[in-house]
Scaffold this motif. Structure first.
Motif, PDB file in Angstrom:
ATOM      1  N   GLY A  10      31.760  -3.075  16.959  1.00 38.12           N
ATOM      2  CA  GLY A  10      33.086  -3.383  16.446  1.00 38.12           C
ATOM      3  C   GLY A  10      33.938  -2.137  16.349  1.00 38.12           C
ATOM      4  N   ILE A  11      35.169  -2.334  15.874  1.00 39.22           N
ATOM      5  CA  ILE A  11      36.093  -1.230  15.655  1.00 39.22           C
ATOM      6  C   ILE A  11      36.771  -1.405  14.303  1.00 39.22           C
ATOM      7  CG2 ILE A  11      36.560  -0.788  18.111  1.00 39.22           C
ATOM      8  CD1 ILE A  11      39.190  -2.355  17.780  1.00 39.22           C
ATOM      9  N   VAL A  12      37.229  -0.301  13.761  1.00 38.47           N
ATOM     10  CA  VAL A  12      38.105  -0.314  12.588  1.00 38.47           C
ATOM     11  C   VAL A  12      39.345   0.449  13.026  1.00 38.47           C
ATOM     12  CG1 VAL A  12      38.428   0.474  10.215  1.00 38.47           C
ATOM     13  CG2 VAL A  12      36.210  -0.445  10.929  1.00 38.47           C
ATOM     14  N   ARG A  13      40.484  -0.219  12.969  1.00 33.98           N
ATOM     15  CA  ARG A  13      41.719   0.376  13.497  1.00 33.98           C
ATOM     16  C   ARG A  13      42.285   1.473  12.615  1.00 33.98           C
ATOM     17  NH1 ARG A  13      41.361  -4.489  15.720  1.00 33.98           N
ATOM     18  NH2 ARG A  13      42.067  -4.735  17.886  1.00 33.98           N
ATOM     19  N   GLU A  14      42.039   1.422  11.312  1.00 34.80           N
ATOM     20  CA  GLU A  14      42.514   2.459  10.391  1.00 34.80           C
ATOM     21  C   GLU A  14      41.452   2.719   9.339  1.00 34.80           C
ATOM     22  OE1 GLU A  14      46.330   1.496   8.731  1.00 34.80           O
ATOM     23  OE2 GLU A  14      47.366   1.836  10.635  1.00 34.80           O
ATOM     24  N   SER A  15      40.798   3.847   9.438  1.00 34.56           N
ATOM     25  CA  SER A  15      39.762   4.242   8.482  1.00 34.56           C
ATOM     26  C   SER A  15      40.134   5.593   7.879  1.00 34.56           C
ATOM     27  CB  SER A  15      38.414   4.353   9.181  1.00 34.56           C
ATOM     28  OG  SER A  15      37.457   4.927   8.313  1.00 34.56           O
ATOM     29  N   ILE A  16      39.850   5.743   6.598  1.00 33.90           N
ATOM     30  CA  ILE A  16      40.034   7.050   5.950  1.00 33.90           C
ATOM     31  C   ILE A  16      38.700   7.615   5.466  1.00 33.90           C
ATOM     32  CG2 ILE A  16      42.433   6.659   5.295  1.00 33.90           C
ATOM     33  CD1 ILE A  16      41.352   6.014   2.426  1.00 33.90           C
ATOM     34  N   VAL A  17      37.582   6.957   5.820  1.00 36.97           N
ATOM     35  CA  VAL A  17      36.265   7.418   5.372  1.00 36.97           C
ATOM     36  C   VAL A  17      35.396   7.935   6.524  1.00 36.97           C
ATOM     37  CG1 VAL A  17      36.253   5.924   3.335  1.00 36.97           C
ATOM     38  CG2 VAL A  17      35.269   5.094   5.481  1.00 36.97           C
ATOM     39  N   ASP A  18      35.871   7.834   7.749  1.00 42.68           N
ATOM     40  CA  ASP A  18      35.069   8.212   8.916  1.00 42.68           C
ATOM     41  C   ASP A  18      35.544   9.507   9.563  1.00 42.68           C
ATOM     42  OD1 ASP A  18      33.368   5.912   8.797  1.00 42.68           O
ATOM     43  OD2 ASP A  18      34.998   4.718   9.631  1.00 42.68           O
ATOM     44  N   GLY A  19      36.038  10.433   8.742  1.00 44.53           N
ATOM     45  CA  GLY A  19      36.550  11.699   9.238  1.00 44.53           C
ATOM     46  C   GLY A  19      37.912  11.965   8.633  1.00 44.53           C
ATOM     47  N   PRO A  20      38.477  13.137   8.929  1.00 42.65           N
ATOM     48  CA  PRO A  20      39.754  13.530   8.318  1.00 42.65           C
ATOM     49  C   PRO A  20      40.935  12.716   8.834  1.00 42.65           C
ATOM     50  CG  PRO A  20      39.034  15.164   9.915  1.00 42.65           C
ATOM     51  CD  PRO A  20      37.924  14.173   9.794  1.00 42.65           C
ATOM     52  N   GLY A  21      41.857  12.408   7.943  1.00 45.46           N
ATOM     53  CA  GLY A  21      43.068  11.677   8.311  1.00 45.46           C
ATOM     54  C   GLY A  21      42.798  10.205   8.549  1.00 45.46           C
ATOM     55  N   PHE A  27      32.374   1.610  16.524  1.00 47.40           N
ATOM     56  CA  PHE A  27      30.967   1.486  16.146  1.00 47.40           C
ATOM     57  C   PHE A  27      30.195   1.007  17.367  1.00 47.40           C
ATOM     58  CE2 PHE A  27      33.269   1.114  12.198  1.00 47.40           C
ATOM     59  CZ  PHE A  27      32.521   1.881  11.332  1.00 47.40           C
ATOM     60  N   CYS A  28      29.358   1.888  17.895  1.00 50.64           N
ATOM     61  CA  CYS A  28      28.600   1.508  19.079  1.00 50.64           C
ATOM     62  C   CYS A  28      27.403   0.650  18.686  1.00 50.64           C
ATOM     63  CB  CYS A  28      28.173   2.731  19.871  1.00 50.64           C
ATOM     64  SG  CYS A  28      26.870   3.695  19.129  1.00 50.64           S
ATOM     65  N   GLN A  29      26.918  -0.102  19.651  1.00 53.86           N
ATOM     66  CA  GLN A  29      25.772  -0.988  19.444  1.00 53.86           C
ATOM     67  C   GLN A  29      24.530  -0.314  20.014  1.00 53.86           C
ATOM     68  OE1 GLN A  29      25.994  -4.115  17.893  1.00 53.86           O
ATOM     69  NE2 GLN A  29      23.772  -3.993  17.870  1.00 53.86           N
ATOM     70  N   GLY A  30      23.486  -0.273  19.230  1.00 53.87           N
ATOM     71  CA  GLY A  30      22.208   0.275  19.666  1.00 53.87           C
ATOM     72  C   GLY A  30      21.878   1.578  18.978  1.00 53.87           C
ATOM     73  N   CYS A  31      20.711   1.613  18.331  1.00 51.65           N
ATOM     74  CA  CYS A  31      20.282   2.833  17.655  1.00 51.65           C
ATOM     75  C   CYS A  31      18.766   2.889  17.613  1.00 51.65           C
ATOM     76  CB  CYS A  31      20.851   2.887  16.240  1.00 51.65           C
ATOM     77  SG  CYS A  31      20.440   4.426  15.387  1.00 51.65           S
ATOM     78  N   PRO A  32      18.181   3.999  18.061  1.00 55.13           N
ATOM     79  CA  PRO A  32      16.728   4.139  18.044  1.00 55.13           C
ATOM     80  C   PRO A  32      16.174   4.646  16.709  1.00 55.13           C
ATOM     81  CG  PRO A  32      17.680   6.060  19.076  1.00 55.13           C
ATOM     82  CD  PRO A  32      18.827   5.134  18.744  1.00 55.13           C
ATOM     83  N   HIS A  33      17.027   5.067  15.790  1.00 57.33           N
ATOM     84  CA  HIS A  33      16.560   5.756  14.584  1.00 57.33           C
ATOM     85  C   HIS A  33      16.058   4.813  13.487  1.00 57.33           C
ATOM     86  CE1 HIS A  33      18.185   9.274  16.490  1.00 57.33           C
ATOM     87  NE2 HIS A  33      19.419   8.797  16.433  1.00 57.33           N
ATOM     88  N   HIS A  34      16.747   3.699  13.263  1.00 54.77           N
ATOM     89  CA  HIS A  34      16.355   2.709  12.245  1.00 54.77           C
ATOM     90  C   HIS A  34      16.117   3.355  10.889  1.00 54.77           C
ATOM     91  CE1 HIS A  34      15.991  -0.383  15.337  1.00 54.77           C
ATOM     92  NE2 HIS A  34      15.450   0.561  16.085  1.00 54.77           N
ATOM     93  N   CYS A  35      17.050   4.172  10.434  1.00 51.47           N
ATOM     94  CA  CYS A  35      16.913   4.862   9.148  1.00 51.47           C
ATOM     95  C   CYS A  35      16.862   3.843   8.003  1.00 51.47           C
ATOM     96  CB  CYS A  35      18.088   5.813   8.921  1.00 51.47           C
ATOM     97  SG  CYS A  35      18.272   7.088  10.191  1.00 51.47           S
ATOM     98  N   PRO A  36      15.854   3.924   7.133  1.00 55.70           N
ATOM     99  CA  PRO A  36      15.827   3.044   5.967  1.00 55.70           C
ATOM    100  C   PRO A  36      17.081   3.252   5.119  1.00 55.70           C
ATOM    101  CG  PRO A  36      13.695   4.102   6.252  1.00 55.70           C
ATOM    102  CD  PRO A  36      14.656   4.774   7.208  1.00 55.70           C
ATOM    103  N   GLY A  49      26.158  -6.945  20.050  1.00 59.60           N
ATOM    104  CA  GLY A  49      27.525  -6.461  20.212  1.00 59.60           C
ATOM    105  C   GLY A  49      28.236  -7.060  21.397  1.00 59.60           C
ATOM    106  N   GLN A  50      29.251  -6.355  21.849  1.00 54.79           N
ATOM    107  CA  GLN A  50      30.073  -6.807  22.975  1.00 54.79           C
ATOM    108  C   GLN A  50      30.475  -5.613  23.822  1.00 54.79           C
ATOM    109  OE1 GLN A  50      33.331  -8.624  20.913  1.00 54.79           O
ATOM    110  NE2 GLN A  50      34.244  -6.685  20.316  1.00 54.79           N
TER     111      GLN A  50
END
Length: 170
Positions: A10-21, A27-36, A49-50
């Protein structure tokens, strides 16, 4: 040039928590880490995903002149490094910066880049990297742009020049 495609959650068009400004976050789909305790466990399966073309994402980014930049989150962006590198090129053409999250450390990514050229290409094109796996026992809600104390926010231009991880001053 052939269109690059990303598998996204998915996407978030306006975020203030994912970096400055104000940021456009992919958000990419797929992750090998599976962090608890992962904040985005729905992004773990690689078959979910899509598909989204880089050109379509750029059209969406272009619509908002208030954006400071674009954030690549996950999932694990470095599992789709080639397509994210293509998106980073377009983001820079728009005069915006690129902030990227990875469960791998910068040192691990540099090692991966020795056998995976797309990883090295993406590392050359991002401005900031939040690196390291999320560790639930080190979770700290007071941290800026990261979830656990072991993660670092790195200035990639300075890190590339120094040949070692350099913390960002943001």
């Amino acid at each position: 040039m052939e269109e690059a495609y990303l598998q996204i959650a998915g996407i978030v068009r306006e975020s203030i928590v994912d970096g400055p400004g104000i940021r456009f976050t992919v958000f990419c789909q797929g992750c090998p880490h599976h962090c608890p305790g992962c904040h985005n466990p729905q992004t773990h399966p690689f078959d979910g995903g899509q598909q989204a073309g880089v050109s379509r994402l750029v059209e969406e980014i272009r619509k908002n002149p208030l954006l400071q930049g674009v954030t690549f989150s996950g999932g694990e962006p470095f599992c789709q490094a080639g397509a994210f590198a293509a998106l980073a090129d377009e983001v820079h053409r728009l005069g915006k910066d690129v902030f990227c999250y990875s469960g791998w450390t910068l040192e691990e990514l540099w090692q991966k880049s020795e056998t995976e050229p797309d990883v090295g290409e993406l590392l050359q094109k991002i401005d900031y990297l939040v690196d390291g796996r999320f560790v639930l026992s080190k979770r700290d809600l007071t941290l800026r742009f990261r979830g656990s104390r072991n993660q670092r926010v790195l200035d990639m231009k300075k890190s590339r020049a120094a040949g070692k991880a350099v913390l960002a001053e943001i």
